[in-house]
Scaffold this active site. Structure first.
Site, PDB file in Angstrom:
ATOM      1  N   HIS A  52       6.001 -26.497   2.701  1.00  0.00           N
ATOM      2  CA  HIS A  52       5.067 -27.502   2.176  1.00  0.00           C
ATOM      3  C   HIS A  52       4.024 -26.868   1.274  1.00  0.00           C
ATOM      4  O   HIS A  52       3.008 -27.483   0.967  1.00  0.00           O
ATOM      5  CB  HIS A  52       4.373 -28.232   3.342  1.00  0.00           C
ATOM      6  CG  HIS A  52       5.348 -28.964   4.210  1.00  0.00           C
ATOM      7  ND1 HIS A  52       5.747 -30.258   3.974  1.00  0.00           N
ATOM      8  CD2 HIS A  52       6.045 -28.554   5.299  1.00  0.00           C
ATOM      9  CE1 HIS A  52       6.635 -30.613   4.886  1.00  0.00           C
ATOM     10  NE2 HIS A  52       6.828 -29.606   5.700  1.00  0.00           N
ATOM     11  N   GLU A  66       0.840  -1.195   0.000  1.00  0.00           N
ATOM     12  CA  GLU A  66       0.000   0.000   0.000  1.00  0.00           C
ATOM     13  C   GLU A  66       0.883   1.257   0.000  1.00  0.00           C
ATOM     14  O   GLU A  66       0.500   2.296  -0.519  1.00  0.00           O
ATOM     15  CB  GLU A  66      -0.943   0.020   1.221  1.00  0.00           C
ATOM     16  CG  GLU A  66      -2.066   1.043   1.078  1.00  0.00           C
ATOM     17  CD  GLU A  66      -3.189   0.873   2.089  1.00  0.00           C
ATOM     18  OE1 GLU A  66      -4.246   0.338   1.727  1.00  0.00           O
ATOM     19  OE2 GLU A  66      -2.987   1.265   3.269  1.00  0.00           O
ATOM     20  N   LYS A 108     -14.256   2.237  -3.672  1.00  0.00           N
ATOM     21  CA  LYS A 108     -15.271   2.542  -2.646  1.00  0.00           C
ATOM     22  C   LYS A 108     -16.440   3.302  -3.271  1.00  0.00           C
ATOM     23  O   LYS A 108     -17.601   3.046  -2.953  1.00  0.00           O
ATOM     24  CB  LYS A 108     -14.653   3.410  -1.538  1.00  0.00           C
ATOM     25  CG  LYS A 108     -13.584   2.727  -0.711  1.00  0.00           C
ATOM     26  CD  LYS A 108     -13.106   3.689   0.382  1.00  0.00           C
ATOM     27  CE  LYS A 108     -11.809   3.249   0.994  1.00  0.00           C
ATOM     28  NZ  LYS A 108     -11.201   4.287   1.840  1.00  0.00           N
TER      29      LYS A 108
END
Lengths: 432, 538
Positions: free
Chosen positions: B385, B354, B503
């Site tokens: 793994h 960000e 938004k």
């Protein structure tokens, strides 16, 4: 027989005078320097004990000495009474006495709980001594009769020679006892602790029920009366209130909790709940007041009557007074406490807290108070002039933690009355 | 990035040259690569497994000098307006200054504001700690629910989880819960497992308008009011607000006494040191929280005062630039070999991506070079793994940070042996990533599918012990690393305009989803068709 009784507890005094009164030669030594000193209130509450103490001393069957005066020679056995939590103190006594007297026999009456005997036995396995356990079931106020005519006498030793000696020493008591059990020392400890656990569980259960009863507008005192009349339930340890305190019950339950967590990975769900319920119950009256005031308690003047964990004692050990003072002072309330016997203990515990005042009488504590809280059911509080008290208070509101007052009588006197499991439910107030 | 093209060209040439070499070769060239190991406080940084040599190391420092790094660091720490698009300083370092220090924003000494809020945090912690913060029925609080998203969630969540061993034994055992996602998944699960009487919600939002947080906070409030209809009491006893916006906090209903302030000059992802860290302080106690701040402050001083060639954040930052911009490695993974740091990589994804996921420089021009790499990570032993296959034998170049504490578990031999196993794996993986098959002495030929190419560069950060103090230092180390990269790339790490447009569009779409009117084809054909599909099902 010649018996040395070591300890500074009510049990030690009772054992000493009782054994002296039936012809034994008894020396009572205070021992254990660090334990609680016997309280004068013990003697007030046990008129028979005072009388017997006088008689025994006059007959010269009983000699009371302090630790320094005590000469440990020529006794058939030593009976150690200890009310505390340090096993070291018991060990110190045993080691001192057995080094002065090879082949000593010890009777133990302690609050150390299950596992004490086993630890002592393994520690002293190579030493020339014997240990038996005799748990105490003596109640304050009934001490002499509880000792002389017990419901249950537990004699905890597997040594037949020692059993013979104890049987001779306690022959009168054995005769009068409703039940005598010859058990192992570990069993004796376990029985005693288990009884305490059941009693504590009953108290926490009835407290939980009282919370429910209150929500349903049912008077828990009526419920208890009904329950107690069932022989399977019985009347003892069934009074709801703001939590049990003191030493014996709390300590025995905690001992067992500790043991359970040590021996089982899952610990105890039942006894933990009993202790948790009791801890929460100790600030029940604070919560009631909080609800009554819809959380706006800051600056309130609080009067508390009773600080000792039960009436007729000055001990404030594990009493709900501590939770109550902490809760109120954290919310910036001003607290005035009165207790007929515990002023000294209160002063030493709270003199540093500015907002806590130790009052000299009931009226002094109640003056200008926004609410009165009763934490201990001293008789004195039954006899108070509540009309006068209501005039002294800023607001006539009573939170009765022992359900000792008459609900309707208090209402007639103009009080708002809240008990434990009785009185006006507070849920309707808080939502408003 | 840099007006001096010569340094850039030299570094580019060096990168081309080194790309043809292997890390094994660099190690075999006879120079002592231990010179690429530095330490500070309880930190030990080994960057010898990076594709660098003396020329590169010197070149990067030259680059830093030409980019005025020292000056920029000074500007950052002195409170200059470093966040130009929002016209404000970025003073997260002021949040951990000792009370005696002074730091001015305009005419105000903000250190006094900071400590005033810290005292409020301390007071709340003490009250909860003693079991005296009461719920509506007078019962003590036992559940702490942190409602916030992004910086108001990731930092506290990561630290509370990392420092569980340092939890303070409160009178009432506290349970911690974190709610961030707007879809209600976390919240509904939590509300089913806690009770109203004993729950305290900490609503954190810098603007106090974040829609994700508000939907969650409103649901929590409604749930509380089901247990007690006295709204004033519920708000007083069950909701604390943390925000830079007092007015909005009050509008929502946070009582004045329960309002904790942060300030415009703190970025959300840099805010765990402020009252946003209340949940942390409740977890490790106020003194533990102060230790966290002290560890970060100590790293700040190191960053400000230490020479570039032994300055931990500067070196990590320069290596980040080197790998991305010059070596063309556009993926970076963070691999803690300690389960307590499970959420640290996740925290860094926000902090780094960000901050530096930008393509416009401070002059408003499009940059001509690669900036922030894609960053991800997991607990190293688990990642072995999962995605290590790609690191070892895939086609992507990836740089790695290995992080491990040295001491753990005290005297518990069995658990200690597990930690030793993790440490051995940490060192083994960085060896194999660097040297591939050459990490083992066996010379025998291996089939191609068993061949490890190596040459994935990595740094290893060892910490004496994971404590509040060292974790504070570790987080500050990465905060400053991010700043160093941004300073070289000439981008603003303190804004996040890239998260705004979504938004606005979401608001438009929410209206369309909620109304029952027939669908207007007002969006692109793909969105229109998705909307139609949703509405047809409802």
């Amino acid at each position: 027989m010649n018996v040395a009784i070591i300890g500074n507890t009510l049990d030690a005094y009772v054992a000493a005078v009782s054994l002296a009164s039936v012809g034994n030669r008894v020396v009572l030594s205070s021992g254990f320097n660090n334990t609680d000193l016997i309280e004068s209130s013990y003697l007030h509450n046990e008129p028979e004990l005072t009388q017997m103490l006088d008689m025994a001393e006059k007959s010269s069957n009983l000699t009371v000495v302090n630790d320094q005066q005590f000469d440990s020679k020529n006794f058939d056995c030593f009976w150690l009474f200890y009310k505390g939590s340090s096993q070291d103190q018991i060990e110190e006594q045993i080691e001192k006495l057995s080094s002065e007297n090879p082949n000593s026999k010890f009777l133990l009456t302690t609050t150390l709980g299950v596992g004490t005997y086993e630890q002592l036995e393994s520690k002293y396995i190579d030493m020339d001594l014997e240990i038996a356990v005799i748990p105490s079931f003596v109640r304050e106020g009934y001490a002499i009769s509880d000792f002389k005519k017990p419901d249950l006498l537990l004699i905890g030793t597997k040594s037949s020679k020692f059993i013979a000696l104890i049987s001779k020493l306690l022959s009168e008591i054995i005769e009068r006892s409703r039940k005598v059990m010859f058990v192992s020392a570990a069993e004796a400890e376990f029985i005693k602790t288990s009884i305490c656990s059941v009693l504590a569980s009953r108290l926490s259960l009835i407290n939980e029920l009282s919370g429910l009863a209150e929500g349903l507008n049912i008077d828990i005192n009526t419920v208890v009366e009904g329950m107690a009349s069932d022989a399977r339930v019985g009347k003892y340890y069934l009074q709801p209130g703001c939590g049990f305190g003191g030493v014996t019950l709390s300590r025995e339950v905690n001992n067992l909790l500790k043991l359970l967590s040590e021996t089982s990975s899952s610990g105890s769900s039942m006894l933990s709940a009993v202790v948790e319920t009791n801890n929460s119950q100790k600030e029940l009256l604070f919560r009631k007041f909080w609800q009554y005031r819809k959380g706006k308690v800051s600056g309130a003047k609080i009067s508390i009557w009773g600080a000792s964990f039960k009436p007729n004692t000055s001990s404030i050990k594990n009493s709900p007074i501590h939770e109550m003072i902490e809760a109120f002072s954290s919310q910036n309330c001003i607290v005035s406490v009165y207790d007929p016997a515990a002023s000294e203990g209160l002063t030493s515990a709270y003199s540093n807290l500015e907002q806590v005042k130790i009052a000299v009488c009931k009226e002094d504590a109640a003056k200008d108070a926004d609410a009165l809280f009763i934490l201990t059911d001293w008789d004195e509080f039954l006899r108070a002039d509540y009309f006068q008290i209501s005039k002294l208070m800023a607001r006539p509101v009573i939170f009765d933690g022992r359900n000792m007052l008459d609900y309707s009588e208090m209402q007639e006197l103009g009080f708002e009355y809240f008990g434990v499991g009785r009185g006006r439910p507070l849920t309707e107030i808080i939502d408003g | 990035m840099n007006k001096n093209k010569i340094t850039l060209e030299q570094l580019n040439l060096k990168a081309k040259y080194l790309s043809k070499l292997t890390l094994r070769k660099l190690f075999e060239q006879g120079e002592d690569r231990n010179k690429y190991v530095i330490g500070f406080d309880e930190f030990h940084l080994d960057f010898s497994k990076q594709f660098i040599d003396d020329d590169v190391f010197a070149g990067l420092q030259k680059l830093a000098k030409e980019c005025d790094l020292t000056f920029k660091i000074k500007q950052l720490l002195e409170g200059s307006v470093v966040n130009k698009t929002e016209n404000r300083p970025a003073l997260h370092t002021a949040l951990r200054l000792p009370e005696s220090s002074r730091m001015f924003v305009g005419d105000s000494n903000i250190t006094s504001y900071v400590h005033e809020e810290l005292r409020k945090v301390e007071k709340i912690v003490s009250k909860v700690q003693k079991g005296q913060w009461r719920g509506f029925s007078g019962k003590p609080i036992t559940n702490i629910v942190n409602i916030g998203v992004g910086g108001s969630d990731l930092g506290p969540f990561m630290v509370v989880n990392a420092l569980k061993e340092y939890r303070v034994n409160f009178k009432n055992k506290l349970e911690f819960h974190f709610v961030s996602s707007m879809d209600g998944t976390q919240l509904s699960k939590i509300l089913n497992s806690i009770n109203q009487e004993e729950s305290l919600f900490i609503v954190s939002s810098k603007s106090f308008t974040t829609i994700d947080t508000f939907y969650n906070a409103n649901t929590a409030l409604e749930w509380m009011l089901k247990a007690c209809t006295n709204k004033e009491l519920i708000l007083n006893q069950h909701f604390i607000g943390v925000s830079a916006n007092k007015v909005k906090m009050a509008e929502w209903g946070i009582s004045t006494a329960n309002q904790l302030m942060i300030w415009d000059w703190v970025g959300g992802r840099f805010s765990l040191w402020s009252a946003i860290g209340l949940t942390i302080a409740l977890s490790i106690g106020y003194s533990g929280f102060k230790e966290l701040l002290a560890g970060a402050h100590s790293m700040d001083l190191h960053f400000l005062n230490e020479k570039h060639n032994c300055n931990l954040p500067i070196i990590l930052g320069l290596l980040g630039v080197w790998n991305t911009t010059f070596m063309g490695i556009n993926a970076h993974t963070v691999l803690p070999y300690d389960g307590r740091l499970q959420f640290f990589p996740n925290y860094l994804t926000q902090l780094e991506m960000e901050s530096n996921g930008k393509s416009i420089d401070n002059n408003g021009n499009k940059v001509s070079y690669q900036t922030c790499p894609v960053l991800w990570g997991d607990i190293g032993p688990n990642a072995q793994h999962a995605f290590y296959q790609l690191l070892h034998q895939g086609t992507q170049r990836v740089s790695c940070d290995f992080i491990a504490p040295i001491k753990r578990y005290g005297e518990d031999k069995q658990l200690k042996s597990q930690h030793e196993l993790a440490l051995a794996n940490c060192l083994a993986q960085s060896r194999v990533l660097a040297f591939g098959n050459n990490a083992i002495s066996s010379k025998s030929d291996v089939p191609s599918h068993k061949y490890y190419n190596g040459n994935q560069p990595s740094s290893t950060i060892l910490i004496d012990e994971l404590t509040p103090y060292t974790l504070g230092g570790l987080i500050a180390l990465y905060e400053h690393k991010v700043f160093v990269m941004a300073a070289i790339w000439d981008i603003n790490p303190f804004d996040q305009w890239g998260v705004e447009l979504g938004k606005i569009i979401a608001n438009e779409l929410l209206d369309v989803i909620k109304v029952t009117d027939p669908l207007m084809n007002s969006f692109d054909s793909s969105t229109n068709s998705l909307l139609k599909f949703i509405k047809d099902k409802n």
